[in-house]
Design a protein around this motif. Structure first.
Motif, short mmCIF file in Angstrom:
data_model
loop_
_atom_site.label_atom_id
_atom_site.label_comp_id
_atom_site.label_asym_id
_atom_site.label_seq_id
_atom_site.Cartn_x
_atom_site.Cartn_y
_atom_site.Cartn_z
N ASN A 1 0.72 -1.30 0.12
CA ASN A 1 -0.23 0.07 0.04
C ASN A 1 0.74 1.04 0.19
OD1 ASN A 1 -2.27 -1.51 0.13
ND2 ASN A 1 -2.45 -1.50 1.98
N VAL A 2 1.99 1.35 0.66
CA VAL A 2 2.84 2.31 1.23
C VAL A 2 3.48 2.60 -0.55
CG1 VAL A 2 5.06 3.04 1.80
CG2 VAL A 2 3.31 2.15 3.28
N LEU A 3 3.89 1.44 -1.14
CA LEU A 3 4.68 1.62 -2.41
C LEU A 3 3.54 2.12 -3.49
CD1 LEU A 3 7.00 1.33 -4.29
CD2 LEU A 3 6.18 -1.25 -4.25
N LEU A 4 2.46 1.66 -3.54
CA LEU A 4 1.34 2.13 -4.53
C LEU A 4 0.85 3.38 -4.37
CD1 LEU A 4 -0.64 -1.26 -4.92
CD2 LEU A 4 1.10 -0.27 -6.52
N THR A 5 0.93 3.78 -3.03
CA THR A 5 0.24 5.20 -2.70
C THR A 5 1.31 6.19 -3.15
OG1 THR A 5 -0.58 4.20 -0.82
CG2 THR A 5 -0.65 6.71 -0.89
N LEU A 6 2.78 5.94 -2.92
CA LEU A 6 3.77 7.00 -3.22
C LEU A 6 3.77 6.81 -4.86
CD1 LEU A 6 6.48 6.32 -0.50
CD2 LEU A 6 5.20 8.32 -1.26
N TRP A 7 3.74 5.59 -5.46
CA TRP A 7 3.69 5.62 -6.97
C TRP A 7 2.69 6.69 -7.52
CZ3 TRP A 7 0.59 2.38 -10.18
CH2 TRP A 7 1.13 2.41 -11.41
N ALA A 8 1.47 6.49 -6.95
CA ALA A 8 0.54 6.91 -7.49
C ALA A 8 0.69 8.56 -7.37
CB ALA A 8 -1.00 6.55 -6.97
N GLU A 9 0.95 8.94 -6.19
CA GLU A 9 1.15 10.39 -5.93
C GLU A 9 1.97 11.10 -6.43
OE1 GLU A 9 -0.08 10.33 -0.99
OE2 GLU A 9 1.74 10.98 -1.61
N THR A 10 3.43 10.52 -6.34
CA THR A 10 4.45 11.34 -7.19
C THR A 10 4.32 11.01 -8.57
OG1 THR A 10 5.69 9.32 -7.12
CG2 THR A 10 6.09 10.83 -5.34
N GLY A 11 3.66 10.17 -9.17
CA GLY A 11 3.52 9.93 -10.34
C GLY A 11 2.80 11.33 -11.26
N ARG A 12 1.89 11.88 -10.44
CA ARG A 12 1.25 12.94 -11.00
C ARG A 12 2.18 14.09 -11.61
NH1 ARG A 12 -1.86 13.19 -6.01
NH2 ARG A 12 -3.20 11.32 -6.06
N ASN A 13 3.25 14.35 -10.77
CA ASN A 13 4.15 15.41 -11.31
C ASN A 13 5.16 15.02 -12.33
OD1 ASN A 13 2.88 16.89 -9.39
ND2 ASN A 13 4.42 16.43 -7.66
N LYS A 14 5.58 13.47 -12.20
CA LYS A 14 6.77 13.08 -13.11
C LYS A 14 6.50 11.58 -13.17
CE LYS A 14 11.67 12.48 -12.51
NZ LYS A 14 12.83 12.86 -11.72
N PRO A 15 6.21 10.86 -14.22
CA PRO A 15 5.90 9.39 -14.20
C PRO A 15 7.07 8.76 -13.70
CG PRO A 15 5.91 10.22 -16.42
CD PRO A 15 6.21 11.60 -15.57
N ARG A 16 6.73 7.77 -12.86
CA ARG A 16 7.85 6.87 -12.14
C ARG A 16 7.58 5.55 -12.52
NH1 ARG A 16 10.76 9.69 -7.42
NH2 ARG A 16 9.30 11.46 -7.30
N THR A 17 8.62 5.02 -13.41
CA THR A 17 8.38 3.48 -14.05
C THR A 17 9.01 2.60 -13.01
OG1 THR A 17 8.98 4.93 -16.13
CG2 THR A 17 9.29 2.53 -15.92
N VAL A 18 8.27 1.51 -12.55
CA VAL A 18 9.03 0.68 -11.48
C VAL A 18 9.06 -0.65 -12.17
CG1 VAL A 18 8.08 -0.35 -9.58
CG2 VAL A 18 7.32 1.79 -9.90
N LEU A 19 10.30 -1.25 -11.94
CA LEU A 19 10.39 -2.52 -12.15
C LEU A 19 10.34 -3.39 -10.93
CD1 LEU A 19 10.83 -1.71 -15.21
CD2 LEU A 19 12.89 -3.13 -15.39
#
Lengths: 273, 277
Positions: free
Chosen positions: B181-199
């Motif tokens: 949940n922590v990871l997905l939340t941060l990924w979604a939140e920060t992705g709004r300003n700058k897309p974060r690609t996750v592997l």
């Protein structure tokens, strides 16, 4: 929660330890009943002798050591030990780090350092006296050599054992090579290197005293050598006790400083190493 | 050669071989090709020793490929960069720095002023729920908390590509779910300003189904399957019971050798198999 109990632990004096010292003095006192004062002086007479010789020892002037006492001899010896431990630790640690990283340098240095470490001080001392004279330099360099060998081994092993994941992680965070040395290699090896310095320091007092015994103008070792020539057992005991006390106090101070510097490490707990 | 807009990572004929201690040459990756879109959450799944970690190390720039090209952004990767943050399988949080100093370390390396980097680090520590241990030493933290610190650190550092190598593999079920949940939340939140690609490398099929937009299946150094997961987020236990998710799960289990593959359809089902018996 573990932190609080450790803070208290640093200043705590172990009652069992005090009992041990007390027991030793009792045995010593008991033995004086069986042995003549020329072989074994009583504890109280040795304490009195320390007091009498502390600033200026009359007896010593009869043997050519004018205007000296236990205090300034001890200061001379302690200064040499501090210089030697600082210098030897620096040289040994740097050499240990370099050899941990560069395998060619290690292949060259390892056999040399290991061989040097096995030479008995009694064999090496005469050469140093010939090369560097009977002044401070000779004794200091002798101790530097042994301290450097100990720190070489400790620092090399510490750098070898440092998990490479820290370095990789730092690189992915944007660290430069210089930062890797200052932020990863040095702090990551500090507990083991400091442990090595503490061991080297404990040994350095004895080595310095031996170096002074074999040829010096001043120092606690010189006093012991002169008094040994006069079979003044009481005076030797007084000098040895002063030396021993200073060594114990310096070790305690080192432990305190190291516990503070390596507070992050579990090994930094007093009594933990 | 410039990557098209929208593509974050591109691997072309990527190969990596190692010489084992016994002298035998082993292929960790053989001629791997794939592209990952910006902002995509990709899980890499496969049995142990199939080359997933090797691929992540190449993308991180910690390992140079034996042959082939790997591009991130518009550049061929030759060395590590703070643009590609990594969370390691092992605990990599520096034990000699307090938690807050760990989180701001990458920013300090890049010369961000102390006030600014402290504010950023405090923000991300708060986001992962560790504001109260900012001044603690890492050894005073649990395994799950250390992973939170590592996640906060890569996000604070602002990397556009996040590489996670079985980050939560050693954690208990509850802690692991919290960290998802922590990871997905941060990924979604920060992705709004700058897309974060996750592997995200994992062995855990359910973890991959909960997290991923897309799952790449590895086997003996090759990509053997490429699944797109279109299930909406946030995903719940119910999401995992959707027919397409169940089917994907059977497929993944078959790839991992835990179920047998059905001839013809390519899909697998232990239920179907049981019915046939």
């Amino acid at each position: 929660m573990g932190r609080k109990s450790r803070r208290r632990g640093i200043l705590r004096i172990d009652p069992v330890g005090i009992f041990g010292v007390f027991l030793l003095i009792m045995i010593w006192q008991a033995l004086t009943l069986a042995l003549p004062p020329s072989s074994l002086p009583t504890p109280s007479s040795v304490v009195a002798r320390i007091g009498r010789d502390f600033i200026r020892a009359e007896e010593l002037s009869f043997y050519g050591l004018a205007d000296t006492g236990l205090l300034n001899s001890m200061i001379y010896t302690a200064t040499n030990v501090m210089i030697a431990v600082a210098l030897g630790s620096l040289v040994g640690t740097i050499a240990g780090f370099v050899t941990a990283r560069f395998h060619n340098v290690r292949a060259i240095l390892d056999p040399i350092v290991m061989t040097m470490g096995t030479i008995p001080i009694l064999v090496l001392a005469p050469f140093f006296l010939i090369w560097f004279g009977v002044e401070r330099m000779s004794a200091v360099l002798l101790v530097v050599l042994y301290v450097a060998v100990i720190l070489y081994i400790f620092a090399q092993r510490a750098a070898d054992n440092l998990d490479p994941v820290y370095e990789e992680y730092a690189y992915t965070l944007g660290a430069s090579s210089k930062r890797i040395v200052w932020d990863i290699l040095i702090p990551g090896t500090v507990p083991q290197v400091l442990g090595g310095i503490r061991i080297a320091l404990a040994g350095a007092w004895g080595l310095e005293a031996i170096a002074e015994l074999l040829g010096a103008q001043y120092g606690i070792g010189k006093i012991i050598q002169v008094l040994a020539g006069a079979t003044d057992v009481q005076g030797i005991f007084a000098a040895l006790i002063v030396l021993g006390l200073v060594a114990v106090i310096s070790d305690g101070l080192a432990a305190l400083v190291f516990a503070h510097v390596a507070a992050w490490s579990a090994a930094a707990r007093p009594g933990g190493n | 050669m410039r990557l098209e807009n929208g593509i974050a990572i591109k691997a072309s004929q990527l190969s990596q071989s190692f010489r084992r201690a016994d002298g035998q040459l082993v292929d960790a990756l053989s001629s791997v090709n794939f592209e990952v879109l910006k902002g995509q959450f990709v899980c890499l799944i496969g049995p142990s020793g199939c080359g997933k970690t090797t691929l992540l190390q190449i993308i991180a720039g910690l390992l140079l490929p034996s042959s082939g090209i790997l591009e991130v952004g518009n550049q061929v990767v030759t060395r590590p960069s703070p643009e590609r943050g990594m969370v390691f399988q092992k605990d990599s949080v520096f034990p000699w720095m307090r938690v807050i100093n760990n989180v701001e370390y990458g920013l300090a390396c890049r010369g961000v002023g102390s006030g600014e980097r402290r504010a950023i680090a405090e923000h991300y520590l708060e986001r992962v729920g560790l504001a109260h241990v900012a001044r603690a030493w890492p050894r005073e933290l649990s395994g799950g908390m250390l992973k939170r610190v590592a996640v906060a650190t890569v996000f604070a550092n602002g990397a556009s590509v996040l590489l996670l190598d079985e980050p939560f593999g050693a954690l208990d079920y509850v802690t692991k779910r919290h960290l998802h949940n922590v990871l997905l939340t941060l990924w979604a939140e920060t992705g709004r300003n700058k897309p974060r690609t996750v592997l995200f490398v994992t062995h855990d099929v359910d973890e991959a189904l909960i997290l991923a937009d897309r799952i790449l299946v590895f086997h003996t150094g090759r990509i053997v399957d490429d699944l797109a997961l279109v299930a909406p987020r946030p995903r719940t236990t119910d999401t995992l019971l959707m027919p397409q998710m169940v089917q994907n799960k059977h497929l993944l289990l078959a790839h991992l050798g835990l179920e047998t593959k059905q001839a013809g359809t390519g899909a697998t089902s232990s239920i179907v198999r049981a019915a046939n018996d």
